[in-house]
Write a protein that holds these residues in place. Structure first.
Motif, PDB file in Angstrom:
ATOM      1  N   ALA A 236      62.092 -35.766   3.895  1.00  8.69           N
ATOM      2  CA  ALA A 236      63.465 -36.150   3.549  1.00  8.69           C
ATOM      3  C   ALA A 236      64.468 -35.433   4.446  1.00  8.69           C
ATOM      4  CB  ALA A 236      63.728 -35.830   2.080  1.00  8.69           C
ATOM      5  N   THR A 237      64.200 -34.150   4.750  1.00 15.92           N
ATOM      6  CA  THR A 237      65.109 -33.383   5.613  1.00 15.92           C
ATOM      7  C   THR A 237      65.097 -33.915   7.034  1.00 15.92           C
ATOM      8  OG1 THR A 237      64.778 -31.389   4.269  1.00 15.92           O
ATOM      9  CG2 THR A 237      65.634 -31.076   6.497  1.00 15.92           C
ATOM     10  N   ILE A 238      63.912 -34.253   7.546  1.00 10.12           N
ATOM     11  CA  ILE A 238      63.798 -34.766   8.915  1.00 10.12           C
ATOM     12  C   ILE A 238      64.549 -36.087   9.063  1.00 10.12           C
ATOM     13  CG2 ILE A 238      62.161 -35.730  10.587  1.00 10.12           C
ATOM     14  CD1 ILE A 238      60.169 -33.593   9.733  1.00 10.12           C
ATOM     15  N   LEU A 239      64.460 -36.945   8.051  1.00  5.75           N
ATOM     16  CA  LEU A 239      65.140 -38.237   8.125  1.00  5.75           C
ATOM     17  C   LEU A 239      66.653 -38.094   8.165  1.00  5.75           C
ATOM     18  CD1 LEU A 239      62.977 -40.364   5.656  1.00  5.75           C
ATOM     19  CD2 LEU A 239      63.018 -40.496   8.155  1.00  5.75           C
ATOM     20  N   ARG A 240      67.160 -36.984   7.652  1.00  3.77           N
ATOM     21  CA  ARG A 240      68.614 -36.766   7.647  1.00  3.77           C
ATOM     22  C   ARG A 240      69.116 -36.099   8.924  1.00  3.77           C
ATOM     23  NH1 ARG A 240      67.688 -35.070   2.174  1.00  3.77           N
ATOM     24  NH2 ARG A 240      67.923 -32.897   2.827  1.00  3.77           N
ATOM     25  N   LEU A 241      68.200 -35.655   9.789  1.00  5.13           N
ATOM     26  CA  LEU A 241      68.636 -35.015  11.038  1.00  5.13           C
ATOM     27  C   LEU A 241      69.341 -36.041  11.920  1.00  5.13           C
ATOM     28  CD1 LEU A 241      65.532 -32.787  11.877  1.00  5.13           C
ATOM     29  CD2 LEU A 241      67.725 -32.056  10.930  1.00  5.13           C
ATOM     30  N   PRO A 242      70.457 -35.662  12.541  1.00  7.51           N
ATOM     31  CA  PRO A 242      71.259 -36.646  13.293  1.00  7.51           C
ATOM     32  C   PRO A 242      70.644 -37.064  14.618  1.00  7.51           C
ATOM     33  CG  PRO A 242      72.231 -34.443  13.457  1.00  7.51           C
ATOM     34  CD  PRO A 242      71.115 -34.336  12.473  1.00  7.51           C
ATOM     35  N   SER A 243      69.902 -36.180  15.273  1.00  6.89           N
ATOM     36  CA  SER A 243      69.414 -36.492  16.617  1.00  6.89           C
ATOM     37  C   SER A 243      67.915 -36.775  16.608  1.00  6.89           C
ATOM     38  CB  SER A 243      69.692 -35.325  17.570  1.00  6.89           C
ATOM     39  OG  SER A 243      68.910 -34.200  17.231  1.00  6.89           O
ATOM     40  N   ALA A 244      67.500 -37.672  17.501  1.00  7.64           N
ATOM     41  CA  ALA A 244      66.076 -37.990  17.645  1.00  7.64           C
ATOM     42  C   ALA A 244      65.308 -36.780  18.163  1.00  7.64           C
ATOM     43  CB  ALA A 244      65.902 -39.175  18.587  1.00  7.64           C
ATOM     44  N   ALA A 245      65.948 -35.998  19.047  1.00  8.26           N
ATOM     45  CA  ALA A 245      65.285 -34.805  19.573  1.00  8.26           C
ATOM     46  C   ALA A 245      65.004 -33.801  18.465  1.00  8.26           C
ATOM     47  CB  ALA A 245      66.145 -34.168  20.664  1.00  8.26           C
ATOM     48  N   GLY A 246      65.957 -33.631  17.558  1.00  6.17           N
ATOM     49  CA  GLY A 246      65.750 -32.717  16.444  1.00  6.17           C
ATOM     50  C   GLY A 246      64.643 -33.181  15.528  1.00  6.17           C
ATOM     51  N   ARG A 247      64.583 -34.504  15.283  1.00  6.04           N
ATOM     52  CA  ARG A 247      63.507 -35.035  14.441  1.00  6.04           C
ATOM     53  C   ARG A 247      62.155 -34.849  15.104  1.00  6.04           C
ATOM     54  NH1 ARG A 247      67.500 -39.073  13.525  1.00  6.04           N
ATOM     55  NH2 ARG A 247      66.577 -40.411  15.133  1.00  6.04           N
ATOM     56  N   HIS A 248      62.094 -35.090  16.414  1.00  7.32           N
ATOM     57  CA  HIS A 248      60.823 -34.921  17.132  1.00  7.32           C
ATOM     58  C   HIS A 248      60.375 -33.473  17.121  1.00  7.32           C
ATOM     59  CE1 HIS A 248      58.291 -34.309  20.740  1.00  7.32           C
ATOM     60  NE2 HIS A 248      57.791 -35.488  20.396  1.00  7.32           N
ATOM     61  N   ARG A 249      61.301 -32.548  17.300  1.00  6.82           N
ATOM     62  CA  ARG A 249      60.956 -31.127  17.304  1.00  6.82           C
ATOM     63  C   ARG A 249      60.454 -30.691  15.932  1.00  6.82           C
ATOM     64  NH1 ARG A 249      65.138 -29.682  19.490  1.00  6.82           N
ATOM     65  NH2 ARG A 249      66.408 -29.100  17.676  1.00  6.82           N
ATOM     66  N   ALA A 250      61.093 -31.179  14.871  1.00  4.06           N
ATOM     67  CA  ALA A 250      60.668 -30.819  13.521  1.00  4.06           C
ATOM     68  C   ALA A 250      59.283 -31.381  13.213  1.00  4.06           C
ATOM     69  CB  ALA A 250      61.683 -31.338  12.500  1.00  4.06           C
ATOM     70  N   VAL A 251      59.040 -32.630  13.624  1.00  2.00           N
ATOM     71  CA  VAL A 251      57.731 -33.247  13.380  1.00  2.00           C
ATOM     72  C   VAL A 251      56.639 -32.518  14.156  1.00  2.00           C
ATOM     73  CG1 VAL A 251      56.354 -35.333  13.752  1.00  2.00           C
ATOM     74  CG2 VAL A 251      58.642 -35.507  12.774  1.00  2.00           C
ATOM     75  N   SER A 252      56.945 -32.115  15.396  1.00  2.00           N
ATOM     76  CA  SER A 252      55.936 -31.455  16.228  1.00  2.00           C
ATOM     77  C   SER A 252      55.509 -30.114  15.651  1.00  2.00           C
ATOM     78  CB  SER A 252      56.469 -31.264  17.652  1.00  2.00           C
ATOM     79  OG  SER A 252      57.557 -30.342  17.668  1.00  2.00           O
ATOM     80  N   THR A 253      56.420 -29.431  14.942  1.00  2.00           N
ATOM     81  CA  THR A 253      56.042 -28.146  14.355  1.00  2.00           C
ATOM     82  C   THR A 253      55.100 -28.317  13.171  1.00  2.00           C
ATOM     83  OG1 THR A 253      57.937 -28.109  12.831  1.00  2.00           O
ATOM     84  CG2 THR A 253      58.258 -27.148  15.013  1.00  2.00           C
ATOM     85  N   CYS A 254      55.050 -29.510  12.592  1.00  2.00           N
ATOM     86  CA  CYS A 254      54.194 -29.759  11.420  1.00  2.00           C
ATOM     87  C   CYS A 254      52.907 -30.492  11.780  1.00  2.00           C
ATOM     88  CB  CYS A 254      54.945 -30.580  10.378  1.00  2.00           C
ATOM     89  SG  CYS A 254      56.461 -29.833   9.774  1.00  2.00           S
ATOM     90  N   GLY A 255      52.844 -31.060  12.994  1.00  2.00           N
ATOM     91  CA  GLY A 255      51.702 -31.897  13.348  1.00  2.00           C
ATOM     92  C   GLY A 255      50.373 -31.183  13.268  1.00  2.00           C
ATOM     93  N   SER A 256      50.298 -29.973  13.825  1.00  6.00           N
ATOM     94  CA  SER A 256      49.041 -29.221  13.826  1.00  6.00           C
ATOM     95  C   SER A 256      48.596 -28.910  12.401  1.00  6.00           C
ATOM     96  CB  SER A 256      49.212 -27.914  14.609  1.00  6.00           C
ATOM     97  OG  SER A 256      49.602 -28.173  15.938  1.00  6.00           O
ATOM     98  N   HIS A 257      49.545 -28.477  11.592  1.00  5.93           N
ATOM     99  CA  HIS A 257      49.202 -28.115  10.219  1.00  5.93           C
ATOM    100  C   HIS A 257      48.728 -29.337   9.439  1.00  5.93           C
ATOM    101  CE1 HIS A 257      50.175 -27.104   5.938  1.00  5.93           C
ATOM    102  NE2 HIS A 257      49.457 -26.056   6.288  1.00  5.93           N
TER     103      HIS A 257
END
Length: 317
Positions: free
Chosen positions: A228-249
């Motif tokens: 829910a927090t990622i979807l509210r991020l304004p920039s695509a770069a911010g969303r990609h960075r947030a998703v990448s930090t969770c991908g491994s886990h």
């Protein structure tokens, strides 16, 4: 089920999991030896990087270091014995050693699942409350959560060991009990027992299920809020960075919990011994092998720390 007169609390178990394998024991030996060595080298490297590089002294890497130590323990409990049995004509283990292996395997395994769930909480705080991340997920809290994981795991394991102690196993004419597995796991031990195992099965589904449900609920709720927090991020770069930090886990969550549920939380009639073996190999050998590579290959900080360490080593030489 009744027990034969020669049934015993402390027989000799024969671990015959790979006795009917289509692959030669020699090839299996070198395969599992390579897996074990790479697992130890990969996890030791990750522990050293996190310990020595000040840029990795954050809560996430503190938890990751603890996970690497657990993974090394999980592999060491099972794989060295498997290697010894692959070159032996008598893959035997005494009841005392079998229960000891069962205890340490369960203790490391359950702690592994609990630490994985704590890491989901860490990702939740980092993404949903970044300004307070270092004050909330401080080193003292991480140490307390790791300690609590170990305490819960040991208490859980002692319960199941206590339920195994009264059981009897009826062996062959020589007193040997054959287990179609490569280590002393719960399901094969219960299947081979001639005693009433309803209490053991009930403990697996109730107490063990509750222990799985809590961490799973924490992971699901954490990632629901993260999504829910990622979807509210304004920039695509911010969303990609947030998703990448969770991908491994997320990769390791699916891998770890999938194999555990497959092995331990299906009715005995729904899974075969061969399926149990495959899932157990994935859990005891492949997951500890994959962890350091999944977290390092997808993580710029770890790769940078490795480059700095290698560069320092070349400079010193």
């Amino acid at each position: 089920m009744g027990c034969a007169p020669n049934a015993s609390h402390s027989p000799v178990f024969l671990l015959l999991g790979f006795s009917r394998a289509r692959v030669s024991p020699g090839l299996l030996f070198f395969l599992f030896l390579a897996i074990y060595l790479v697992t130890i080298i990969g996890n030791v490297t990750l522990v050293l990087l996190i310990s020595r590089d000040s840029r990795l002294h954050s809560p996430m890497y503190y938890l990751l270091r603890g996970l690497s130590v657990i993974d090394m323990g999980l592999s060491t409990v099972t794989l060295p014995q498997l290697l010894a049995h692959l070159v032996s004509n008598y893959p035997a283990i005494s009841a005392a050693r079998c229960l000891a292996q069962f205890f340490f395997f369960y203790a490391f395994g359950v702690t592994d699942t609990l630490v994985i769930s704590v890491m989901a909480l860490d990702r939740y705080v980092a993404i949903c409350n970044p300004l307070h991340y270092h004050s909330v997920m401080n080193r003292q809290l991480c140490a307390c959560l790791l300690t609590l994981s170990w305490v819960v795991s040991v208490v859980h394991t002692m319960l199941h060991v206590g339920l195994l102690l009264p059981l009897y196993w009826a062996g062959d004419a020589e007193g040997n009990v054959k287990l179609p597995h490569f280590f002393c796991d719960h399901r094969p031990l219960l299947r081979a027992s001639c005693s009433d195992i309803h209490s053991n099965e009930l403990a697996i589904f109730l107490e063990g299920g509750f222990l799985m449900l809590g961490p799973c609920a924490l992971i699901v709720l954490s990632y629901a809020r993260i999504g829910a927090t990622i979807l509210r991020l304004p920039s695509a770069a911010g969303r990609h960075r947030a998703v990448s930090t969770c991908g491994s886990h997320l990769t390791m969550v699916g891998f770890l919990y999938g194999t555990i549920i497959w092995v331990y939380f299906q009715p005995p009639s729904q899974n075969s011994q061969e399926q149990d073996m495959v899932a157990a190999v994935m859990y005891t050998a492949i997951t500890p092998l994959a962890n350091p590579f999944v977290y390092s290959l997808r993580n710029k900080d770890v790769k940078s720390a490795l480059h700095r360490l290698l560069g320092r080593g070349r400079a010193d030489s």
